[in-house]
Motif scaffolding. Sequence first.
Motif, PDB file in Angstrom:
ATOM      1  N   GLN A  11       0.825  -1.195   0.000  1.00  0.00           N
ATOM      2  CA  GLN A  11       0.000   0.000   0.000  1.00  0.00           C
ATOM      3  C   GLN A  11       0.868   1.257   0.000  1.00  0.00           C
ATOM      4  O   GLN A  11       0.588   2.237  -0.697  1.00  0.00           O
ATOM      5  CB  GLN A  11      -0.912  -0.006   1.234  1.00  0.00           C
ATOM      6  CG  GLN A  11      -1.803   1.215   1.382  1.00  0.00           C
ATOM      7  CD  GLN A  11      -2.894   1.266   0.343  1.00  0.00           C
ATOM      8  OE1 GLN A  11      -3.262   0.231  -0.226  1.00  0.00           O
ATOM      9  NE2 GLN A  11      -3.395   2.463   0.066  1.00  0.00           N
TER      10      GLN A  11
ATOM     11  N   ARG B 256      -3.028  -7.613  -6.754  1.00  0.00           N
ATOM     12  CA  ARG B 256      -2.387  -6.545  -5.972  1.00  0.00           C
ATOM     13  C   ARG B 256      -0.975  -6.918  -5.543  1.00  0.00           C
ATOM     14  O   ARG B 256      -0.342  -6.184  -4.781  1.00  0.00           O
ATOM     15  CB  ARG B 256      -3.240  -6.215  -4.745  1.00  0.00           C
ATOM     16  CG  ARG B 256      -4.601  -5.643  -5.097  1.00  0.00           C
ATOM     17  CD  ARG B 256      -5.327  -5.137  -3.853  1.00  0.00           C
ATOM     18  NE  ARG B 256      -5.725  -6.221  -2.972  1.00  0.00           N
ATOM     19  CZ  ARG B 256      -5.717  -6.150  -1.632  1.00  0.00           C
ATOM     20  NH1 ARG B 256      -5.290  -5.055  -1.026  1.00  0.00           N
ATOM     21  NH2 ARG B 256      -6.124  -7.173  -0.908  1.00  0.00           N
TER      22      ARG B 256
ATOM     23  N   THR C 240      -9.144 -10.653  -5.658  1.00  0.00           N
ATOM     24  CA  THR C 240      -9.902  -9.438  -5.934  1.00  0.00           C
ATOM     25  C   THR C 240     -11.123  -9.768  -6.777  1.00  0.00           C
ATOM     26  O   THR C 240     -11.066 -10.606  -7.683  1.00  0.00           O
ATOM     27  CB  THR C 240      -9.013  -8.419  -6.678  1.00  0.00           C
ATOM     28  OG1 THR C 240      -7.866  -8.134  -5.875  1.00  0.00           O
ATOM     29  CG2 THR C 240      -9.763  -7.126  -6.949  1.00  0.00           C
TER      30      THR C 240
ATOM     31  N   SER D 117     -16.112  -4.825   6.409  1.00  0.00           N
ATOM     32  CA  SER D 117     -14.721  -4.582   6.050  1.00  0.00           C
ATOM     33  C   SER D 117     -13.817  -4.707   7.265  1.00  0.00           C
ATOM     34  O   SER D 117     -14.227  -4.493   8.405  1.00  0.00           O
ATOM     35  CB  SER D 117     -14.575  -3.187   5.435  1.00  0.00           C
ATOM     36  OG  SER D 117     -14.958  -2.199   6.392  1.00  0.00           O
TER      37      SER D 117
ATOM     38  N   GLY E   2      -9.004  -0.729   4.940  1.00  0.00           N
ATOM     39  CA  GLY E   2      -9.501   0.368   4.125  1.00  0.00           C
ATOM     40  C   GLY E   2      -9.989   1.517   4.993  1.00  0.00           C
ATOM     41  O   GLY E   2      -9.666   1.625   6.178  1.00  0.00           O
ATOM     42  N   ASP E   3     -10.770   2.376   4.408  1.00  0.00           N
ATOM     43  CA  ASP E   3     -11.290   3.543   5.111  1.00  0.00           C
ATOM     44  C   ASP E   3     -12.397   3.123   6.076  1.00  0.00           C
ATOM     45  O   ASP E   3     -13.357   2.463   5.685  1.00  0.00           O
ATOM     46  CB  ASP E   3     -11.835   4.569   4.118  1.00  0.00           C
ATOM     47  CG  ASP E   3     -10.762   5.121   3.191  1.00  0.00           C
ATOM     48  OD1 ASP E   3      -9.584   5.130   3.617  1.00  0.00           O
ATOM     49  OD2 ASP E   3     -11.089   5.516   2.057  1.00  0.00           O
TER      50      ASP E   3
ATOM     51  N   SER F 275     -11.810  -5.500   2.132  1.00  0.00           N
ATOM     52  CA  SER F 275     -12.031  -4.064   1.966  1.00  0.00           C
ATOM     53  C   SER F 275     -12.853  -3.828   0.713  1.00  0.00           C
ATOM     54  O   SER F 275     -12.894  -4.665  -0.198  1.00  0.00           O
ATOM     55  CB  SER F 275     -10.703  -3.299   1.878  1.00  0.00           C
ATOM     56  OG  SER F 275      -9.967  -3.679   0.733  1.00  0.00           O
ATOM     57  N   TYR F 276     -13.498  -2.680   0.695  1.00  0.00           N
ATOM     58  CA  TYR F 276     -14.354  -2.302  -0.428  1.00  0.00           C
ATOM     59  C   TYR F 276     -13.873  -0.962  -0.966  1.00  0.00           C
ATOM     60  O   TYR F 276     -14.362   0.093  -0.565  1.00  0.00           O
ATOM     61  CB  TYR F 276     -15.817  -2.223   0.025  1.00  0.00           C
ATOM     62  CG  TYR F 276     -16.354  -3.531   0.566  1.00  0.00           C
ATOM     63  CD1 TYR F 276     -16.790  -4.527  -0.294  1.00  0.00           C
ATOM     64  CD2 TYR F 276     -16.405  -3.777   1.939  1.00  0.00           C
ATOM     65  CE1 TYR F 276     -17.274  -5.737   0.188  1.00  0.00           C
ATOM     66  CE2 TYR F 276     -16.888  -4.981   2.437  1.00  0.00           C
ATOM     67  CZ  TYR F 276     -17.319  -5.959   1.562  1.00  0.00           C
ATOM     68  OH  TYR F 276     -17.788  -7.152   2.042  1.00  0.00           O
ATOM     69  N   PRO F 277     -12.877  -0.979  -1.873  1.00  0.00           N
ATOM     70  CA  PRO F 277     -12.318   0.284  -2.381  1.00  0.00           C
ATOM     71  C   PRO F 277     -13.333   1.133  -3.135  1.00  0.00           C
ATOM     72  O   PRO F 277     -13.227   2.353  -3.153  1.00  0.00           O
ATOM     73  CB  PRO F 277     -11.181  -0.179  -3.296  1.00  0.00           C
ATOM     74  CG  PRO F 277     -11.505  -1.596  -3.635  1.00  0.00           C
ATOM     75  CD  PRO F 277     -12.217  -2.153  -2.454  1.00  0.00           C
ATOM     76  N   THR F 278     -14.317   0.465  -3.760  1.00  0.00           N
ATOM     77  CA  THR F 278     -15.434   1.165  -4.388  1.00  0.00           C
ATOM     78  C   THR F 278     -16.703   0.398  -4.057  1.00  0.00           C
ATOM     79  O   THR F 278     -16.658  -0.712  -3.517  1.00  0.00           O
ATOM     80  CB  THR F 278     -15.277   1.254  -5.918  1.00  0.00           C
ATOM     81  OG1 THR F 278     -15.458  -0.063  -6.487  1.00  0.00           O
ATOM     82  CG2 THR F 278     -13.907   1.783  -6.305  1.00  0.00           C
TER      83      THR F 278
ATOM     84  N   HIS G  94     -11.784  -6.183  -2.338  1.00  0.00           N
ATOM     85  CA  HIS G  94     -10.441  -6.726  -2.185  1.00  0.00           C
ATOM     86  C   HIS G  94     -10.423  -7.667  -0.989  1.00  0.00           C
ATOM     87  O   HIS G  94     -10.934  -7.323   0.087  1.00  0.00           O
ATOM     88  CB  HIS G  94      -9.419  -5.609  -1.943  1.00  0.00           C
ATOM     89  CG  HIS G  94      -9.140  -4.769  -3.143  1.00  0.00           C
ATOM     90  ND1 HIS G  94      -8.353  -3.632  -3.090  1.00  0.00           N
ATOM     91  CD2 HIS G  94      -9.530  -4.886  -4.435  1.00  0.00           C
ATOM     92  CE1 HIS G  94      -8.278  -3.099  -4.292  1.00  0.00           C
ATOM     93  NE2 HIS G  94      -8.988  -3.837  -5.134  1.00  0.00           N
TER      94      HIS G  94
END
Length: 972
Positions: free
Chosen positions: A47, A176, A249, A270, A273-274, A331-334, A339
Motif C-alpha cells: 500500500q 495486488r 480481488t 470490512s 480500508g477507510d 475491503s471495499y475500495p469502491t 479486495h
Amino acid sequence: MRSVVLFGSFYALLALPHALAVKSQDFKTCSQSGFCRRGRALAARAQEAQSSWKSPYTVDPSSIVISPEDSTVKAAVKSSLYPEIKFGLELRIHDDGVVRVLLDEVDGLKKRYDEAASWALVSEPKLSKGIRWAAGKKELRAVFGEKNDIEVAVDYDPLRVRLRRGGEDQIVLNGRGLLHMEHFRSQTLKETIEEVASDENAEGQEVLQVENVRAWFEGDSEDAYWEEKFSSWTDSKPKGPESLSLDITFPNHGTVYGIPQHATNLSLPSTTGDSPSYTDPFRLYNADVFEYLASSPMSLYGSIPVMHAHSADTTVGVFNAVGSETWIDISYPTKKSTHTHWISESGIMDVFLLPGPTPEEVFAQYARLTGTTALPAHWSLGYHQCRWNYVSSDDVRTVQRRFDEEDMPVDVFWLDIEYAQDHKYFIWDHKTFPDPVEMTNDVAAAGRKMVVIVDPHLKRTSDYPVYQEASDLDILVKPKSGEGEYEGWCWTGSSSWIDHFNPASWDWWISKFKTTKNDTGFSWTESTEDIHIWNDMNEPSIFNGPEITMPKDSIHHGGWEHRDVHNINGMLFHNNTAQAVRLRSDIPKRPFVLTRSFFAGSQRVGAMWTGDNLGTWDHMAVGVKMVLANGIAGMAFAGSDVGGFFGNPEPEMLVRWYQVGIFSPFFRAHAHIDTKRREPFLLDEPYKSIVRDILRLRYAMLPIWYTAFRENSVTGMPIVRPHYVVFPQDTAGFAIDDQFFVGSSGILVKPVTEKDKTEATVYIAEDQVYYDYFTQYAYRGSSKGKHITVAAELHQVPVLIRGGSIIPTRERPRRSSPLMKLDPFTLRVALSKTGTARGDLYLDDGVTYSHQQGDFVWREFVAEQSHKKTTRISSKDLASHNPGKAVDGIALTTFDPKNAFAKEIEEVRVEKIVVLGLNSKPRSVNVEGGAELKWEFVPGVAASDKKEGVSSVLIIKDPKVLITTDWAIVIS
C-alpha cells in the motif's frame, strides 16, 4: 456444552468451572500471530509503495506444458527474491467451468501439506476436454463455457490469474501483488547470508543488494520464523516459516458472503480500508470460544474457506482448500469492487474459482466439489430437547411424560456428558442411568429418539477399554517429538485424542458403536439403534492447550503437524462417527450426528449448531445470520441453541427464540448446567400455550422442510435462503439478513429478535401478492421494492406466503413426527396476481436408504387458469419425468410411481385444500370427471386486485383425492 481454561490443578477447576469466562486474551489477534503479522505487513508495504510495488513471482514461458487429453496446463514459477527456489503452477478446468489453480514449492527442503482438498472434495473432479490453451508472449489463456464467454488468463510477469466473463474480470489472483509462498529454509541460512554480506567484496555487495530487495518485500526481520510464544505456551515451529499470502480481488462485485463461522452480518463487513467495521481480519481457526461476542471477526467452532462475491449482474465464488489457520482481510475500495487478502499458516495454494454466473450455479458448482447435505432422517427435523444435563433415567422419563401431558410434540431427548461414568464415553454411570437400554426403549415407544454425547477426548486410564485399545493400536495423536501419546486435559482429566487421519482408526472407531459384541474389543452393547450421537469439543477443545486447543506442533499420521490440519480435524471425527452409526445395523439407516467443529465437506455427514451462545436478544439475532451464512457455505443443516446456552431468558425472549427455532433447519433447545430448567412445559400461561402452538407449527410444516432438504441434497441450494439468493438483481436486498425464504416453498419469514415488539417490517422485492400465513391478509409488493408493516404480537411470528406457491402441510397434532406418517395433507394454494401457483412434495420412509433404489414419492401441484372464471388445481408425479434429479447421487433412469413406499402410503389423502385470492365465488368445485365437492367461500381481496386486505378464501373439504395419484380439481 463448553470447556473452561485450566487455572491451577484440574480438580480445582472442576470445583468452580462454570462461573469462569474465557477472556479475549485467551485467543490471538492478528498482531499476536507471527504469520498474520507478516502477511499484513506485506500488504502495508504494498500500500505504501503503491504503483512501484510489483510481485516478484513470474512464469517462465518456456516451461509451459499443455496436456491436450485433460486440458490442464503446468508451468514453472520463480520469485526474484529467491531465484534458487522453484515453484510449480498448475491450472485445471473442470467440465462445469470451475477453474482450479495450484501452486506448490518444487524440490523444497520439506513438503508442504497438500491433502486439504482430498478431505473436502466428494470425489476427484471431472476435467474438461478439448479446451485450447493459447500461449502468447505475455499471457497464457483459454476460452470455454457453453457460450464461450468464460476466459481464464495467466499473466507471466508478474504472475496473475484472471477469470473473466464477457471480457470483464470476475476474479483476480495476485492482482495486488500480495502473493507470497514462504519457502522452506535452513535456520542457519540467515547467519550465512550475514557473514557473506559483511565481506567487503563484489560478491558480498551483490548479496547485500538481494537482501535489501528481500527486506523491501518481506520485511527486515525474521518475525516468529522458528519459534513463537503466546501467553505461557511456546510453538516450536520445527519447519520454520511456511505461510501463504494471497490476494483475491473481485473487481466487479461489491458484496461478499461466506467464510463461516463468524458472529457477524451476512454481507461481510470490512476489516481494512477507510473506516473498517473491524480492525482484525476474519479468522478461520476452529476454537472453543466461551460466551462469544455477538459481533466479531473472531474464529469460532468451524471453518469453511468459501466466499461468494455478488453483484446485480453476476455471482462468482472461490473455495480456498486450506486446512491451516487462515486470516482474511476484506475491503471495499469502491461500491462495485471487493479486495480480499487470505493469509494461511501452511499448505499449498489450491484455489477453486467458481464462475457462476448465478447464485444457483455457484451453489451447484461448490456442491459438485464438496457434496451436498445428506438427506437426513425425517425425525431429525422435529424438535430436540436438551440441556446440560438430564441427570438420570427417571429424569428423562419425567421430561417425556410432561411433554405428553401438555400435548407438546418432541422427537428427541439429549444426554450431555454426565451420563458417562467419569466422563468415559460409551460407559454409562449406572448410579444415575441403571437401565439405559430400557430407558431408550421407553422413549422409542412414542416414536422418539435419543442423542447421546461422545466427545473426542479419551480418559487416560487402563480401565477404560476405548482408550486402552486406541493406545495399543498406536492410533492416538502424538506430541511434537513424534513418540508416545499427546496428553492434554479435558472433562475426563488426563486425556488423549484419536488421530482420525490415521486410516487404522477408521474401522476400529466404527466397531465401537456396534450394539452387539464383536471381535474387535469393546462395543457399545448398552445402546440401541434409537441412540444417535452428538460430537462436541472436536475443534479439539483442550483445557490446558494454547487457545484452548491442541499445540500446533503435535504430530498426526504421515508426520503432518497439527497446524497443517487443525481446521479439518473435527470433520474427520464426525465423519467417522456418522459412518459408525450408519453401519451399526444390518440394514444401514441414516445417522444423525451433530458436530460443533466442521470444515468444507462436513455437510455430507451431519448437522451443526452455532455453539455456546448467550441468552440475549443480540445472540438471538446474530444466530439467524450465522445459520444463513453456513447455508451459503454448504453447511445447510444448521441451527442455534433455542433460549441461548447461557443465562435465564425471560418468557418473552424464550417465546421469540422458539419462533426463531422453528424456522431453522436444525431445531434444538439447549441450556447450561447452571441455568434454571426451562423446558417449555414449565412456562406459565399464556407463554406455555404460545410455545405449544409454535411447536405444532413446526410439525405441521415438516413436509415443507423435508422437501427443502431433498432439493438441497440434489442442487446444493440453501434450505433457508437469504434475500439475494431469491432476488439476485435487487441491490436493495444484498445486505438483508433478518428475513429469509424456506427452500423454494414460497414461505417468507421475518423473526422478531427485539424486545417489546408488536409489529415487524418486511421487505418485498417484487410486484407480487404476499399472504399472511395465519390471517390471509394480502400485501402488495412493488417492482421497485417495498417495505410493509405486519402484526407481530408475542403470539405472532411474521410468516408470509409468496403468491404463486402451493404449501403442503399436515395439521393433525401428534406427539412425534413418526406418528404422522399416515396423516392426511392440507394444501394451501396461494394464487399469484396472474392466478397461478406451484409447489412440490417429497416423501420417503425417512429412515433407511431405500429412496436410493426409487422408493419415494415426489409430487408436483399446479394451479392454473384456463380462463378468468376457471381455475384447475392438479397433482402429478415428478419423478417419472425427472428420475435423475429426484435423489442426490442416484442415477435413476426410470421410476416406478407404484414403488414399495408409495404402496405403504397409498391411502394417505388430501383432507383439505385452501385457495387464497380467487377473483369471485365459484359456481362449482369438483374433481375433474367427478361429483361436486363440499366447499366454503369467504369473499375478500383477489390476487389480481391492486388493493390490500384480507384475501378471499375457498376451503375445499375432503376432496377425496390421494397424495400418491394424479388428479385435478376444477373450480368454475
